[in-house]
Design a protein around this motif. Structure first.
Motif, PDB file in Angstrom:
ATOM      1  N   MET A 296      14.272  25.732  49.520  1.00 54.25           N
ATOM      2  CA  MET A 296      15.333  26.127  48.599  1.00 54.25           C
ATOM      3  C   MET A 296      16.364  25.003  48.473  1.00 54.25           C
ATOM      4  O   MET A 296      16.811  24.458  49.478  1.00 54.25           O
ATOM      5  CB  MET A 296      16.017  27.406  49.088  1.00 54.25           C
ATOM      6  CG  MET A 296      15.099  28.607  49.160  1.00 54.25           C
ATOM      7  SD  MET A 296      15.891  30.008  49.968  1.00 54.25           S
ATOM      8  CE  MET A 296      15.923  29.423  51.679  1.00 54.25           C
ATOM      9  N   LEU A 297      16.728  24.702  47.228  1.00 52.85           N
ATOM     10  CA  LEU A 297      17.797  23.756  46.949  1.00 52.85           C
ATOM     11  C   LEU A 297      19.080  24.551  46.760  1.00 52.85           C
ATOM     12  O   LEU A 297      19.156  25.445  45.908  1.00 52.85           O
ATOM     13  CB  LEU A 297      17.482  22.943  45.687  1.00 52.85           C
ATOM     14  CG  LEU A 297      18.582  22.019  45.168  1.00 52.85           C
ATOM     15  CD1 LEU A 297      18.933  20.960  46.199  1.00 52.85           C
ATOM     16  CD2 LEU A 297      18.173  21.369  43.853  1.00 52.85           C
ATOM     17  N   ILE A 306      19.812  27.069  43.948  1.00 57.15           N
ATOM     18  CA  ILE A 306      19.648  26.481  42.616  1.00 57.15           C
ATOM     19  C   ILE A 306      18.186  26.461  42.201  1.00 57.15           C
ATOM     20  O   ILE A 306      17.845  26.700  41.047  1.00 57.15           O
ATOM     21  CB  ILE A 306      20.218  25.049  42.600  1.00 57.15           C
ATOM     22  CG1 ILE A 306      21.699  25.055  42.979  1.00 57.15           C
ATOM     23  CG2 ILE A 306      20.020  24.399  41.244  1.00 57.15           C
ATOM     24  CD1 ILE A 306      22.295  23.675  43.109  1.00 57.15           C
ATOM     25  N   HIS A 307      17.326  26.185  43.180  1.00 59.88           N
ATOM     26  CA  HIS A 307      15.896  26.045  42.880  1.00 59.88           C
ATOM     27  C   HIS A 307      15.109  26.358  44.141  1.00 59.88           C
ATOM     28  O   HIS A 307      15.556  26.058  45.258  1.00 59.88           O
ATOM     29  CB  HIS A 307      15.591  24.622  42.405  1.00 59.88           C
ATOM     30  CG  HIS A 307      14.139  24.331  42.222  1.00 59.88           C
ATOM     31  ND1 HIS A 307      13.371  24.944  41.252  1.00 59.88           N
ATOM     32  CD2 HIS A 307      13.295  23.504  42.894  1.00 59.88           C
ATOM     33  CE1 HIS A 307      12.131  24.503  41.327  1.00 59.88           C
ATOM     34  NE2 HIS A 307      12.062  23.619  42.317  1.00 59.88           N
ATOM     35  N   SER A 308      13.938  26.961  43.988  1.00 60.59           N
ATOM     36  CA  SER A 308      13.083  27.265  45.134  1.00 60.59           C
ATOM     37  C   SER A 308      11.622  27.129  44.746  1.00 60.59           C
ATOM     38  O   SER A 308      11.261  27.285  43.571  1.00 60.59           O
ATOM     39  CB  SER A 308      13.357  28.686  45.657  1.00 60.59           C
ATOM     40  OG  SER A 308      13.027  29.651  44.678  1.00 60.59           O
ATOM     41  N   CYS A 309      10.812  26.811  45.753  1.00 61.05           N
ATOM     42  CA  CYS A 309       9.375  26.657  45.517  1.00 61.05           C
ATOM     43  C   CYS A 309       8.668  26.706  46.864  1.00 61.05           C
ATOM     44  O   CYS A 309       9.272  26.459  47.916  1.00 61.05           O
ATOM     45  CB  CYS A 309       9.093  25.331  44.807  1.00 61.05           C
ATOM     46  SG  CYS A 309       7.390  25.161  44.234  1.00 61.05           S
ATOM     47  N   PHE A 315       7.300  21.502  45.830  1.00 66.71           N
ATOM     48  CA  PHE A 315       8.758  21.517  45.651  1.00 66.71           C
ATOM     49  C   PHE A 315       9.236  20.192  45.074  1.00 66.71           C
ATOM     50  O   PHE A 315      10.046  20.171  44.140  1.00 66.71           O
ATOM     51  CB  PHE A 315       9.436  21.800  46.993  1.00 66.71           C
ATOM     52  CG  PHE A 315      10.937  21.842  46.917  1.00 66.71           C
ATOM     53  CD1 PHE A 315      11.591  23.009  46.562  1.00 66.71           C
ATOM     54  CD2 PHE A 315      11.690  20.711  47.201  1.00 66.71           C
ATOM     55  CE1 PHE A 315      12.983  23.048  46.484  1.00 66.71           C
ATOM     56  CE2 PHE A 315      13.071  20.742  47.131  1.00 66.71           C
ATOM     57  CZ  PHE A 315      13.716  21.919  46.777  1.00 66.71           C
ATOM     58  N   SER A 318       8.328  19.830  41.470  1.00 63.66           N
ATOM     59  CA  SER A 318       8.995  20.784  40.569  1.00 63.66           C
ATOM     60  C   SER A 318      10.469  20.466  40.335  1.00 63.66           C
ATOM     61  O   SER A 318      11.117  21.128  39.525  1.00 63.66           O
ATOM     62  CB  SER A 318       8.863  22.210  41.126  1.00 63.66           C
ATOM     63  OG  SER A 318       9.554  22.329  42.369  1.00 63.66           O
ATOM     64  N   LEU A 319      11.004  19.479  41.045  1.00 57.10           N
ATOM     65  CA  LEU A 319      12.399  19.103  40.843  1.00 57.10           C
ATOM     66  C   LEU A 319      12.580  18.483  39.455  1.00 57.10           C
ATOM     67  O   LEU A 319      11.867  17.552  39.075  1.00 57.10           O
ATOM     68  CB  LEU A 319      12.849  18.110  41.916  1.00 57.10           C
ATOM     69  CG  LEU A 319      13.013  18.659  43.339  1.00 57.10           C
ATOM     70  CD1 LEU A 319      13.314  17.526  44.307  1.00 57.10           C
ATOM     71  CD2 LEU A 319      14.108  19.714  43.405  1.00 57.10           C
ATOM     72  N   THR A 320      13.525  19.007  38.704  1.00 60.15           N
ATOM     73  CA  THR A 320      13.795  18.508  37.364  1.00 60.15           C
ATOM     74  C   THR A 320      14.797  17.351  37.423  1.00 60.15           C
ATOM     75  O   THR A 320      15.383  17.057  38.469  1.00 60.15           O
ATOM     76  CB  THR A 320      14.364  19.626  36.484  1.00 60.15           C
ATOM     77  OG1 THR A 320      15.632  20.042  37.018  1.00 60.15           O
ATOM     78  CG2 THR A 320      13.414  20.813  36.441  1.00 60.15           C
ATOM     79  N   GLU A 322      17.653  17.376  36.172  1.00 65.01           N
ATOM     80  CA  GLU A 322      18.960  17.955  36.472  1.00 65.01           C
ATOM     81  C   GLU A 322      19.151  18.128  37.978  1.00 65.01           C
ATOM     82  O   GLU A 322      20.232  17.843  38.511  1.00 65.01           O
ATOM     83  CB  GLU A 322      19.095  19.303  35.766  1.00 65.01           C
ATOM     84  CG  GLU A 322      20.461  19.940  35.914  1.00 65.01           C
ATOM     85  CD  GLU A 322      20.576  21.258  35.175  1.00 65.01           C
ATOM     86  OE1 GLU A 322      21.581  21.961  35.372  1.00 65.01           O
ATOM     87  OE2 GLU A 322      19.636  21.582  34.413  1.00 65.01           O
ATOM     88  N   HIS A 323      18.091  18.583  38.673  1.00 64.42           N
ATOM     89  CA  HIS A 323      18.159  18.739  40.128  1.00 64.42           C
ATOM     90  C   HIS A 323      18.363  17.391  40.813  1.00 64.42           C
ATOM     91  O   HIS A 323      19.171  17.259  41.738  1.00 64.42           O
ATOM     92  CB  HIS A 323      16.877  19.398  40.645  1.00 64.42           C
ATOM     93  CG  HIS A 323      16.654  20.778  40.116  1.00 64.42           C
ATOM     94  ND1 HIS A 323      15.391  21.284  39.888  1.00 64.42           N
ATOM     95  CD2 HIS A 323      17.533  21.755  39.764  1.00 64.42           C
ATOM     96  CE1 HIS A 323      15.505  22.513  39.436  1.00 64.42           C
ATOM     97  NE2 HIS A 323      16.793  22.828  39.346  1.00 64.42           N
TER      98      HIS A 323
END
Length: 359
Positions: A296-297, A306-309, A315, A318-320, A322-323
Motif C-alpha cells: 500500500m502506498l 493512495i494505491h494498493s496492489c 505493485f 502499477s505505479l502511475t 502521478e504516484h
C-alpha cells in the motif's frame, strides 16, 4: 607576547585566516548521487572536501558505485574535471556511459609505468590544481610500491601498501582542505581474509591511516536478481538485474546514529533502475507498507491509502506517473528539511581573519 600579537604574526607568516578568533558554523556542501536511498542515509549526498572509501568483495559493485558518483559530479559541477586513476586497468567506458559518465570530459590516468608513490604524487598535483572536482582511485591494493618494483617476487617488503598510502593521506587531507567546497576523493579497496582468531573475519589492506583519513566508508555487496526482482543464487552467470547494497560503516559528516544504515539500488542493462530505487526508499521511509503480499502506498501526512496492489513486481509496474511524482516530491521535501536544519552562522568580523570551518 600577547595572544593577539602571536595570531597576527602567524597570519602574516602563513596567510590570513590561519589563526582566528571565533568560528563560523557552516553546513557541509553535499553532492546528490541520484540514488535516493543512499542520499537519505547521507543526509543529502556525498560531502565535499572529504575522502571516501568504497570496499567489498570481488564483483560487489565498487566500480559501479564510483561510476555513478562520477556521473553525478559531472552533472553537478560540469565546469571542473573528474579523474579516474585505473590501477587495475579494468575501466569499461561503455558501461560507464550507460551509468551516465561523460567519457569525453573524464581525465583517465593509467599508472602502468608508475609506482604507488609516483601515482599518489600525480593525484596530489591534480587535486592541488583546483580544476578537479572528483578523483577516483580504482583501486588501492593494485598499486605497486617502489620497493616492490626493485625486488623479486620471493623477496618480502615491509608495508608495501600501507607505507606509501600513509604518507599520501597527509598530502591528501591538505589538498582537500584547500578545495573543501569543490573536490571529493574516492578510493576503492578490496577485502582480505583475516587469518587471526581475533577481530572480524575480513579486513581491508592499507593500514589504519587510510581508515582515519576517510570521513565516509562504504561496504558494498551484490545480489543477482531475476526479471521480477527476486533474488537468485550468487553464482548465476547472466542475471537480469543486480541489487547492490551499500552499508555506511563510517560517517563523520552527519548524524552518528546513522552508522550501519543500508541503502540498496538495482543495476540493469540500461543502468540505474530509478523506479526500483524510489520503491526501496519509500519502503524504508514507511511510505509504502506491506500487509502480507499486499502493498500500500500511503499519504505521509494523513496515512490514507493512495494505491494498493498484490505482489512487489505488480505493485511497481502499477505505479502511475502521478504516484511517482508524489514519491519524488516527498523525498525532495526531506532533502530541503536537511538543508534547512543547519545552525545559524555566528557573527565574526572578517577583518579579524574569521574563516568558515566545516563540521
Amino acid at each position: 607576547m600577547a595572544i593577539s600579537d602571536i595570531m597576527k604574526a602567524v597570519n602574516r607568516s602563513y596567510g590570513k585566516g590561519t589563526a582566528s578568533f571565533g568560528v563560523t558554523v557552516k553546513d557541509i556542501r553535499r553532492l546528490p548521487t541520484g540514488i535516493i536511498s543512499l542520499d537519505n542515509i547521507l543526509q543529502g549526498g556525498l560531502p565535499f572536501g572529504r575522502a571516501i572509501e568504497i570496499y567489498g568483495a570481488e564483483s560487489a559493485g565498487k566500480s559501479t558505485l564510483a561510476s555513478i558518483f562520477v556521473a553525478a559530479m559531472q552533472r553537478e559541477v560540469p565546469e571542473l574535471y573528474c579523474v579516474w586513476v585505473d590501477s587495475e586497468g579494468t575501466y569499461d567506458p561503455v558501461y560507464g556511459e550507460i551509468l551516465g559518465v561523460d567519457n569525453s570530459k573524464l581525465i583517465y590516468v593509467s599508472p602502468e609505468n608508475l609506482s604507488a608513490e609516483q601515482t599518489y604524487d600525480t593525484i596530489t598535483e591534480l587535486l592541488n590544481s583546483g580544476e578537479v572536482s572528483m578523483c577516483v582511485l580504482d583501486d588501492i591494493p593494485s598499486l605497486e610500491s617502489g620497493q616492490e618494483e626493485q625486488k623479486d617476487v620471493q623477496d618480502s617488503t615491509m608495508a608495501p601498501i600501507a607505507g606509501p598510502l600513509s604518507k599520501f593521506c597527509k598530502k591528501l587531507k591538505k589538498a582537500l582542505l584547500r578545495h573543501r567546497d569543490t573536490t571529493i576523493y574516492v578510493g576503492l579497496n578490496q577485502l582480505r581474509d583475516n587469518f587471526s582468531q581475533y577481530g572480524a573475519p575480513t579486513l581491508t589492506p592499507g593500514g589504519r591511516a587510510w581508515k582515519h583519513a576517510c570521513s565516509v566508508r562504504f561496504e558494498v555487496t551484490a545480489v543477482p536478481l531475476d526479471a521480477s526482482g527476486k533474488e537468485m543464487g550468487r553464482k548465476v552467470d547472466n542475471p537480469a538485474m543486480t541489487q547492490i547494497s551499500v552499508c555506511k560503516i563510517k560517517d563523520k559528516t552527519c548524524n552518528k546514529m546513522g552508522r550501519k544504515k543500508i541503502a540498496s539500488f538495482v543495476i540493469s542493462d540500461n543502468g540505474l533502475d530509478t523506479l526500483f530505487d524510489l520503491y526501496n526508499a519509500a519502503v524504508s521511509a514507511g511510505i509504502i507498507k506491506t500487509a502480507g503480499s499486499k502493498l500500500m502506498l500511503l499519504n505521509k501526512e494523513t496515512g490514507e491509502v493512495i494505491h494498493s496492489c498484490v505482489g512487489k513486481d505488480a505493485f511497481r509496474k502499477s505505479l502511475t506517473a502521478e504516484h511517482i511524482a508524489y514519491l519524488k516530491s516527498v523525498f525532495e521535501e526531506e532533502t530541503e528539511k536537511v538543508d534547512e536544519s543547519t545552525l545559524p552562522p555566528l557573527e565574526n568580523d572578517e577583518e579579524e581573519g574569521g574563516e568558515d570551518t566545516n563540521k
